[in-house]
Each structure stands twice: as structure tokens, then as C-alpha cells.
Design a protein around this motif. Structure first.
Motif, PDB file in Angstrom:
ATOM      1  N   VAL A   1     -13.112 -27.668   2.147  1.00 48.46           N
ATOM      2  CA  VAL A   1     -14.551 -27.494   2.304  1.00 48.46           C
ATOM      3  C   VAL A   1     -15.184 -28.000   1.011  1.00 48.46           C
ATOM      4  CG1 VAL A   1     -16.417 -25.878   2.726  1.00 48.46           C
ATOM      5  CG2 VAL A   1     -14.183 -25.502   3.797  1.00 48.46           C
ATOM      6  N   ALA A   2     -15.700 -29.230   1.068  1.00 53.29           N
ATOM      7  CA  ALA A   2     -16.257 -29.880  -0.117  1.00 53.29           C
ATOM      8  C   ALA A   2     -17.663 -29.363  -0.396  1.00 53.29           C
ATOM      9  CB  ALA A   2     -16.281 -31.387   0.081  1.00 53.29           C
ATOM     10  N   LYS A   3     -17.912 -29.020  -1.646  1.00 54.56           N
ATOM     11  CA  LYS A   3     -19.223 -28.520  -2.050  1.00 54.56           C
ATOM     12  C   LYS A   3     -19.959 -29.470  -2.988  1.00 54.56           C
ATOM     13  CE  LYS A   3     -18.256 -23.663  -1.465  1.00 54.56           C
ATOM     14  NZ  LYS A   3     -18.255 -22.367  -2.105  1.00 54.56           N
TER      15      LYS A   3
ATOM     16  N   ALA B   1     -25.934 -37.976   2.570  1.00 55.57           N
ATOM     17  CA  ALA B   1     -26.712 -39.114   3.051  1.00 55.57           C
ATOM     18  C   ALA B   1     -26.152 -40.458   2.574  1.00 55.57           C
ATOM     19  CB  ALA B   1     -28.167 -38.969   2.595  1.00 55.57           C
ATOM     20  N   ARG B   2     -25.162 -40.449   1.711  1.00 56.92           N
ATOM     21  CA  ARG B   2     -24.589 -41.710   1.221  1.00 56.92           C
ATOM     22  C   ARG B   2     -23.969 -42.482   2.377  1.00 56.92           C
ATOM     23  NH1 ARG B   2     -21.697 -41.231  -4.531  1.00 56.92           N
ATOM     24  NH2 ARG B   2     -21.254 -43.343  -3.906  1.00 56.92           N
TER      25      ARG B   2
ATOM     26  N   ILE C   1     -13.233 -40.824  -4.736  1.00 55.69           N
ATOM     27  CA  ILE C   1     -14.017 -39.790  -5.408  1.00 55.69           C
ATOM     28  C   ILE C   1     -13.222 -38.488  -5.520  1.00 55.69           C
ATOM     29  CG2 ILE C   1     -16.312 -40.672  -4.835  1.00 55.69           C
ATOM     30  CD1 ILE C   1     -16.353 -38.765  -2.440  1.00 55.69           C
ATOM     31  N   VAL C   2     -13.639 -37.675  -6.473  1.00 60.86           N
ATOM     32  CA  VAL C   2     -13.099 -36.330  -6.651  1.00 60.86           C
ATOM     33  C   VAL C   2     -14.149 -35.369  -6.126  1.00 60.86           C
ATOM     34  CG1 VAL C   2     -12.373 -34.598  -8.333  1.00 60.86           C
ATOM     35  CG2 VAL C   2     -11.773 -37.005  -8.688  1.00 60.86           C
ATOM     36  N   VAL C   3     -13.729 -34.505  -5.205  1.00 64.79           N
ATOM     37  CA  VAL C   3     -14.649 -33.507  -4.653  1.00 64.79           C
ATOM     38  C   VAL C   3     -14.241 -32.129  -5.139  1.00 64.79           C
ATOM     39  CG1 VAL C   3     -15.273 -34.830  -2.600  1.00 64.79           C
ATOM     40  CG2 VAL C   3     -13.337 -33.275  -2.506  1.00 64.79           C
ATOM     41  N   ARG C   4     -15.225 -31.268  -5.313  1.00 59.13           N
ATOM     42  CA  ARG C   4     -14.977 -29.872  -5.675  1.00 59.13           C
ATOM     43  C   ARG C   4     -15.179 -29.043  -4.427  1.00 59.13           C
ATOM     44  NH1 ARG C   4     -13.611 -26.403  -8.775  1.00 59.13           N
ATOM     45  NH2 ARG C   4     -13.414 -27.381 -10.768  1.00 59.13           N
ATOM     46  N   GLY C   5     -14.255 -28.107  -4.209  1.00 61.24           N
ATOM     47  CA  GLY C   5     -14.358 -27.245  -3.053  1.00 61.24           C
ATOM     48  C   GLY C   5     -13.204 -26.273  -2.980  1.00 61.24           C
ATOM     49  N   ARG C   6     -12.966 -25.770  -1.794  1.00 59.92           N
ATOM     50  CA  ARG C   6     -11.877 -24.819  -1.591  1.00 59.92           C
ATOM     51  C   ARG C   6     -11.140 -25.163  -0.299  1.00 59.92           C
ATOM     52  NH1 ARG C   6     -16.201 -22.380   0.540  1.00 59.92           N
ATOM     53  NH2 ARG C   6     -15.926 -21.269   2.484  1.00 59.92           N
ATOM     54  N   ILE C   7      -9.950 -24.624  -0.164  1.00 67.00           N
ATOM     55  CA  ILE C   7      -9.133 -24.857   1.037  1.00 67.00           C
ATOM     56  C   ILE C   7      -9.251 -23.649   1.946  1.00 67.00           C
ATOM     57  CG2 ILE C   7      -6.806 -25.118   1.897  1.00 67.00           C
ATOM     58  CD1 ILE C   7      -6.426 -27.211   0.067  1.00 67.00           C
TER      59      ILE C   7
ATOM     60  N   ASP D   1     -14.167 -31.094   5.302  1.00 69.42           N
ATOM     61  CA  ASP D   1     -15.456 -30.687   5.855  1.00 69.42           C
ATOM     62  C   ASP D   1     -16.504 -30.991   4.799  1.00 69.42           C
ATOM     63  OD1 ASP D   1     -17.726 -29.439   6.808  1.00 69.42           O
ATOM     64  OD2 ASP D   1     -16.815 -27.463   7.009  1.00 69.42           O
ATOM     65  N   ALA D   2     -17.290 -32.045   5.024  1.00 68.06           N
ATOM     66  CA  ALA D   2     -18.300 -32.460   4.059  1.00 68.06           C
ATOM     67  C   ALA D   2     -19.678 -31.896   4.383  1.00 68.06           C
ATOM     68  CB  ALA D   2     -18.362 -33.984   4.006  1.00 68.06           C
ATOM     69  N   SER D   3     -19.773 -30.973   5.312  1.00 68.02           N
ATOM     70  CA  SER D   3     -21.075 -30.454   5.739  1.00 68.02           C
ATOM     71  C   SER D   3     -21.767 -29.610   4.675  1.00 68.02           C
ATOM     72  CB  SER D   3     -20.933 -29.641   7.025  1.00 68.02           C
ATOM     73  OG  SER D   3     -20.179 -28.462   6.784  1.00 68.02           O
ATOM     74  N   ARG D   4     -21.031 -29.125   3.688  1.00 67.87           N
ATOM     75  CA  ARG D   4     -21.635 -28.279   2.649  1.00 67.87           C
ATOM     76  C   ARG D   4     -21.955 -29.046   1.370  1.00 67.87           C
ATOM     77  NH1 ARG D   4     -17.825 -23.443   4.098  1.00 67.87           N
ATOM     78  NH2 ARG D   4     -18.836 -22.798   6.014  1.00 67.87           N
ATOM     79  N   LEU D   5     -21.787 -30.361   1.414  1.00 64.40           N
ATOM     80  CA  LEU D   5     -22.198 -31.183   0.274  1.00 64.40           C
ATOM     81  C   LEU D   5     -23.718 -31.169   0.155  1.00 64.40           C
ATOM     82  CD1 LEU D   5     -19.940 -34.354   0.657  1.00 64.40           C
ATOM     83  CD2 LEU D   5     -19.816 -32.649  -1.160  1.00 64.40           C
ATOM     84  N   PRO D   6     -24.254 -31.402  -1.041  1.00 61.68           N
ATOM     85  CA  PRO D   6     -25.708 -31.542  -1.176  1.00 61.68           C
ATOM     86  C   PRO D   6     -26.222 -32.683  -0.295  1.00 61.68           C
ATOM     87  CG  PRO D   6     -24.678 -31.358  -3.327  1.00 61.68           C
ATOM     88  CD  PRO D   6     -23.568 -31.476  -2.326  1.00 61.68           C
TER      89      PRO D   6
END
Length: 132
Positions: free
Chosen positions: A110-112, A73-74, A86-92, A63-68
Motif C-alpha cells: 500500500v504505497a503512500k 495523476a502522473r 522509483i522508491v515508494v514508501r508504504g506498508r505490506i 495499491d497506488a490509490s493512497r498516493l497523493p
């Protein structure tokens, strides 16, 4: 005055020790297509490597909806995720999956934030390690 100082120091110390507990739910992940194709849902065709534990989570989604906004927009975001670039930071999170009756819960990352580019070693679980 010293009792007020003691209360202040106690509050500061307890908040410092609480910070790792609050951040414990987040980790860094390399999410990608793993090359597995199925004829019947649910299909674990995506996987994610948890960099903190080395565990591979099979069949999850992201879920990339919580990315900045700048990261969302990329134009190449879906390609970067597909190829594990890429490496994403988030939680499961475990979420209900309404699309499949046989598996009501699914794991969702949930990627932040996007942290950095993934290394080739981190992309070993991906089907297309060197393409993007």
C-alpha cells in the motif's frame, strides 16, 4: 506545580518513544516486473525489494490509490512502477485474493508516497533494469 510538570514530561517522553512503533509498519520498496511469466495463476511476475531488510517479496502487487493526488495523476506512474524506477514508501498488507482459489491471501504494498528515483543496485531484481 512540579507534579503537573512531571505529568507533562511523562506524556511527552512516552509519545516520543511511541513514534517509532507507529512508523515500524512502513518501509521503502522498489516494486517492478521481474520477467517471470506463467501459464497458470497465481503468477509471481512482480516483485518488490524491501530496502530496510533487503528482502525480495515475490508475487506481490501494489495499491497506488493512497498516493497523493499529484503522484497518482502522473501519466508515467505505471511505467515507473513496472520498470522499478522509483522508491515508494508504504506498508505490506495481506489481502484476500478472490481471483484465485488456490491462494486466498496475497501480499499488497500500500504505497503512500513516492520517495525518490531508484538506483541501479536497487533495481537488480527487476527484469528491465535500464530501460526506463
Amino acid at each position: 506545580m512540579s507534579s503537573l510538570r512531571l505529568v507533562f514530561l511523562t506524556v511527552v517522553a512516552s509519545s516520543i518513544f511511541a513514534l517509532p512503533v507507529l512508523a515500524a509498519g512502513e518501509s521503502s520498496y522498489v516494486y517492478c516486473d521481474n520477467g517471470l511469466r506463467c501459464f497458470k495463476a497465481p503468477c509471481p511476475s512482480n516483485s518488490a525489494l524491501d530496502l530496510a531488510t533487503g528482502t525480495i517479496i515475490k508475487g506481490g502487487s501494489i495499491d497506488a490509490s493512497r498516493l497523493p493526488q499529484a503522484d497518482k495523476a502522473r501519466a508515467d506512474l505505471s511505467d515507473l512502477l513496472f520498470y522499478g524506477s522509483i522508491v515508494v514508501r508504504g506498508r505490506i498488507e495481506s489481502r484476500l485474493d478472490k481471483a484465485t482459489d488456490g491462494m486466498p491471501m496475497r501480499k499488497v504494498i500500500v504505497a503512500k508516497a513516492i520517495e525518490r528515483q531508484a538506483t541501479m543496485k536497487e533495481r537488480n531484481h527487476c527484469s528491465s533494469r535500464g530501460l526506463y
